[in-house]
Design an enzyme around this catalytic site. Structure first.
Site, PDB file in Angstrom:
ATOM      1  N   TYR A  60       9.297  -4.905  -7.719  1.00  0.00           N
ATOM      2  CA  TYR A  60       8.402  -4.145  -6.836  1.00  0.00           C
ATOM      3  C   TYR A  60       7.382  -5.084  -6.193  1.00  0.00           C
ATOM      4  O   TYR A  60       7.172  -5.054  -4.990  1.00  0.00           O
ATOM      5  CB  TYR A  60       7.703  -3.042  -7.630  1.00  0.00           C
ATOM      6  N   HIS A 118       6.982  -6.187  -2.168  1.00  0.00           N
ATOM      7  CA  HIS A 118       5.728  -5.966  -1.441  1.00  0.00           C
ATOM      8  C   HIS A 118       5.069  -7.272  -1.007  1.00  0.00           C
ATOM      9  O   HIS A 118       4.387  -7.301   0.011  1.00  0.00           O
ATOM     10  CB  HIS A 118       4.775  -5.091  -2.254  1.00  0.00           C
ATOM     11  N   TYR A 125      -5.391  -0.810   2.047  1.00  0.00           N
ATOM     12  CA  TYR A 125      -4.336  -0.166   1.273  1.00  0.00           C
ATOM     13  C   TYR A 125      -3.981  -1.065   0.093  1.00  0.00           C
ATOM     14  O   TYR A 125      -3.659  -2.235   0.270  1.00  0.00           O
ATOM     15  CB  TYR A 125      -3.136   0.033   2.185  1.00  0.00           C
ATOM     16  N   TRP A 127      12.310   1.099   4.992  1.00  0.00           N
ATOM     17  CA  TRP A 127      11.553   0.601   3.831  1.00  0.00           C
ATOM     18  C   TRP A 127      11.802   1.485   2.624  1.00  0.00           C
ATOM     19  O   TRP A 127      12.030   0.995   1.512  1.00  0.00           O
ATOM     20  CB  TRP A 127      10.061   0.523   4.163  1.00  0.00           C
ATOM     21  N   TRP A 128      11.748   2.781   2.842  1.00  0.00           N
ATOM     22  CA  TRP A 128      11.990   3.687   1.719  1.00  0.00           C
ATOM     23  C   TRP A 128      13.392   3.505   1.156  1.00  0.00           C
ATOM     24  O   TRP A 128      13.587   3.534  -0.056  1.00  0.00           O
ATOM     25  CB  TRP A 128      11.737   5.129   2.137  1.00  0.00           C
TER      26      TRP A 128
END
Length: 104
Positions: A18, A22, A41, A76-77
């Site tokens: 993950y 990112h 964010y 992206w998802w």
């Protein structure tokens, strides 16, 4: 600016992957999020539960609700789907959190 927080569920053992994904976030995705009025964010991991806690600030006139229809957001998802919990419609299983305290 509005403060917005939510949580998501990471699959066990996927923390390093993950973070790797990112760390290499696509520039077009960053531009899309910024264009939607999102700033400051961040996503944090509770390693004991694999719960991801996300916090962002967004303009009053943000367009976050339109993000699911954006092709780069859907890509992206799809890219993240194998390492975290998802809804049947292909969106990450995200649960909004109520703000209980804020100190400026």
């Amino acid at each position: 600016m509005q403060r917005y927080a939510f949580k998501m569920q990471l699959n066990p053992g996927m923390a390093a992957e993950y973070k790797r994904r990112h760390d290499a976030i696509w520039p077009e995705l960053s531009a899309l999020l910024t264009g939607a009025g999102i700033r400051n964010y961040s996503i944090h991991l509770d390693a004991e539960t694999d719960i991801l806690f996300a916090y962002l600030e967004r303009r009053e006139d943000h367009t976050m609700d339109a993000l699911p229809s954006e092709p780069v957001m859907r890509r992206w998802w799809d890219h993240m789907r194998d390492i975290m919990a998802y809804n049947a419609d292909g969106t990450p299983a995200a649960v909004p959190l109520a703000e209980m305290f804020h100190m400026d």
